[in-house]
Design an enzyme around this catalytic site. Structure first.
Site, PDB file in Angstrom:
ATOM      1  N   LYS A 100       0.858  -1.186   0.000  1.00  0.00           N
ATOM      2  CA  LYS A 100       0.000   0.000   0.000  1.00  0.00           C
ATOM      3  C   LYS A 100       0.887   1.226   0.000  1.00  0.00           C
ATOM      4  O   LYS A 100       2.017   1.168   0.473  1.00  0.00           O
ATOM      5  CB  LYS A 100      -0.886   0.024   1.255  1.00  0.00           C
ATOM      6  CG  LYS A 100      -2.146   0.827   1.087  1.00  0.00           C
ATOM      7  CD  LYS A 100      -3.167   0.032   0.304  1.00  0.00           C
ATOM      8  CE  LYS A 100      -4.518   0.707   0.253  1.00  0.00           C
ATOM      9  NZ  LYS A 100      -5.543  -0.278  -0.097  1.00  0.00           N
TER      10      LYS A 100
HETATM   11  N1  GLU Z   1      -7.162  -0.104  -3.274  1.00  0.00           N
HETATM   12  C1  GLU Z   1      -7.932  -1.278  -3.567  1.00  0.00           C
HETATM   13  C2  GLU Z   1      -7.991  -2.190  -2.363  1.00  0.00           C
HETATM   14  O1  GLU Z   1      -7.904  -1.766  -1.249  1.00  0.00           O
HETATM   15  C3  GLU Z   1      -7.470  -1.966  -4.839  1.00  0.00           C
HETATM   16  C4  GLU Z   1      -6.050  -2.438  -4.854  1.00  0.00           C
HETATM   17  C5  GLU Z   1      -5.598  -2.927  -6.224  1.00  0.00           C
HETATM   18  O2  GLU Z   1      -6.402  -2.994  -7.129  1.00  0.00           O
HETATM   19  O3  GLU Z   1      -4.408  -3.227  -6.344  1.00  0.00           O
HETATM   20  O4  GLU Z   1      -8.231  -3.368  -2.484  1.00  0.00           O
END
Ligand code: GLU
Length: 426
Positions: A115
C-alpha cells in the site's frame, strides 16, 4: 515555507495497524505453523518514506510526505492502492498493506500485499498541482515499483487519471510505455473494462451470497445503508439498485441522507457527478455520518474508511448483515460485540476483493497485450467472488469461527505454506 498540515505529525491511525495485528494474532492461533513463520508474516517486508517538494500555483514550494509499504512478496509481486488523504500515516499504510497480502491470498491471486499513500487533501490542490504531486511521488517510487515487483492502483482520494500520470511518469523514465506498472488506469491506455465498477459490484456479489444463506433475510425486501459514496460506495449502490434492492441511506464525508422509502440512486449519482458531493440533495432526511450507521436497515455497507464501527456504536447497529466495502471499518472490540449479537460480518478482505481481482485481470491483459470484453471480465469477477466466498465459508465451518477469522486463517495459511515450500533465504 513548509505547511505543517501536510506533515505526518499525528498518530491517529495507530488503531488501524493495531486492528490488523489483532486480527492476525487471533487467526494465526488456529494454524499449526512454526512460530518463526508466523512472526515473519507479522512484519512488513519493506517500508519506504519519501519527502518531496511540489510547486504550488502561486509559485511557492511545499513539502509533502509519501509512503509505500511492501508487506509480503512471497506469492508474487506486491499489489495495492495509493491513498491521498490527510489521515495517511505509516501505521495506516502498514495496516492496509497487510490487509492486501491477505486479500490477494484469499482470492487466490499470485500477489503479495502493498500500500502507498501521500499525506495530502487532494481537494485542496488544483489539477496542475495534483498532477505535479503525483508525478513527483511516482518518480520517488521508481526504486520500489515495477510491473514484476510492485504494482500500484487507486484507493481513497486517487482515481484513473492519477494512475495515468503515474504510468506516464514511469514510462517516460524507462523510455517506453509500461501499462502494467499500475492498474485502475483509463481504458484508452491499457486499463481494463469493468475495473471502475469492480469493487462495488464485488461487494454486492458478496452481499447476495450472504443473503442466500440467511434465514431471516432471505426472502425479505432488503433495505441497505451505504456509508461512503466514492468509487466503492457509489458503484455498490448502482449495482444493488440494478438488482432491485432498496437503498435507504447513503453518505459521503460531508454527511448523509436517509429515506426509508428508498433513494433514487441514478438521480443521486447524477447529482454527485454534477455538484461533486451529496450536499444539498433534498430527497431525504439529512443525517450525520455516525447517525447513518445506526439507522434502521437490513444490510449495512461501510464503504468509507477504517475505524467506523467501534465499541461505542456496535451495539446500536440495526443491520443484521454488514458487508465491508472499506478496509478495516470495524474495530476488534466492535467485532466481538457484533459476533456476540449474531450480526454477520462479511469481512473487507473478502467483500471488497473485487477491485484487486479486476486489477489482476488488467495486469494480465497488459502483460499479454490482449484485451477481454466486459462480459468476460464480469463473468470471471463474479465467479472469483463466489469462489472466494465459498472458501471462506468452508473455513468458517471447519474451524468454527466467524467469517473474518476464517478469511484470515485461509489467507495466512496459503502464504505460510508458500513460505515453507520456498524456505528461508539464505
Ligand atoms: N485499493 C484497492 C484495495 O484496497 C485496490 C487495490 C488494487 O487494485 O491493487 O483493495
Amino acid at each position: 515555507m513548509v505547511a505543517a498540515y501536510n506533515m505526518p505529525v499525528q498518530t491517529h491511525n495507530t488503531n488501524a495497524y493495531e486492528t490488523a495485528l489483532a486480527q492476525f494474532d487471533k487467526a494465526v492461533r488456529f494454524l499449526s505453523i512454526p512460530d518463526g513463520v508466523a512472526e515473519f508474516l507479522r512484519y512488513p517486508r519493506r517500508e519506504f518514506t519519501v519527502n518531496f517538494p511540489v510547486k504550488r500555483d502561486d509559485g511557492s514550494m511545499e513539502m509533502f510526505t509519501g509512503y509505500r509499504v511492501h508487506h509480503n512478496t512471497v506469492l508474487g509481486p506486491s499489489k495495492g492502492g495509493i491513498r491521498y488523504s490527510l489521515a495517511v500515516d505509516m501505521n495506516e499504510v502498514r495496516a492496509l498493506a497487510m490487509w492486501m497480502s491477505w486479500k490477494c491470498a484469499l482470492a487466490g491471486l499470485p500477489y503479495g500485499g502493498a500500500k502507498g499513500g501521500v499525506v495530502v487533501d487532494p481537494r485542496a490542490l488544483s489539477p496542475r498541482e495534483l498532477e505535479s504531486l503525483t508525478r513527483r511521488y511516482a518518480a520517488e517510487l521508481i526504486p520500489v515499483i515495477s510491473p514484476h515487483a510492485d504494482i500500484p492502483a487507486p484507493d481513497m482520494g486517487t482515481n484513473p487519471q492519477i494512475m495515468a500520470w503515474m504510468m506516464d511518469t514511469y514510462s517516460m523514465t524507462v523510455g517506453y510505455s509500461v501499462p502494467a506498472i499500475v492498474t485502475g488506469k483509463p481504458v484508452n491506455i491499457g486499463g481494463s473494462l469493468g475495473r471502475n465498477e469492480a469493487t462495488g459490484r464485488g461487494v454486492i456479489t458478496a452481499m447476495t451470497e450472504a443473503l442466500k444463506r440467511s434465514e431471516s433475510l432471505n426472502s425479505r425486501n432488503i433495505r441497505i445503508i451505504i456509508q461512503g459514496f466514492g468509487n466503492v460506495g457509489s458503484n455498490a449502490a448502482a449495482r444493488a439498485a440494478e438488482l432491485g434492492f432498496t437503498i435507504v441511506g447513503v453518505s459521503d464525508v460531508f454527511g448523509g441522507i436517509y429515506n426509508p422509502n428508498g433513494l433514487d440512486i441514478r438521480a443521486l449519482r447524477a447529482y454527485v457527478a454534477d455538484s461533486g458531493d451529496l450536499r444539498g440533495y433534498a430527497e431525504g432526511e439529512l443525517v450525520s455520518n455516525s447517525e447513518l450507521l445506526t439507522l434502521p436497515c437490513d444490510v449495512l455497507i461501510p464503504a468509507a474508511m477504517e475505524g467506523q464501527i467501534t465499541r461505542d456504536n456496535a451495539d446500536k447497529v440495526k443491520a443484521q448483515l454488514i458487508v465491508e466495502g472499506a478496509n478495516g471499518p470495524t474495530t476488534t472490540e466492535a467485532d466481538d460485540i457484533l459476533n456476540g449479537r449474531g450480526v454477520v460480518v462479511v469481512p473487507d478482505i473478502l467483500a471488497n476483493a473485487g477491485g484487486v481481482i479486476v486489477s489482476y485481470f488488467e495486469w494480465v491483459q497488459d502483460l499479454q497485450a490482449f484485451f477481454w470484453d466486459e462480459d468476460e471480465i464480469f463473468r470471471q469477477l463474479d465467479r472469483a467472488m463466489v469462489r472466494t466466498y465459498e472458501a471462506t465459508e468452508h473455513t468458517a465451518e471447519e474451524y468454527e469461527v466467524d467469517m473474518r477469522t476464517a478469511a484470515q486463517i485461509y489467507a495466512i495459511k496459503r502464504v505460510a505454506e508458500a513460505v515453507m515450500t520456498r524456505g528461508f533465504y539464505p
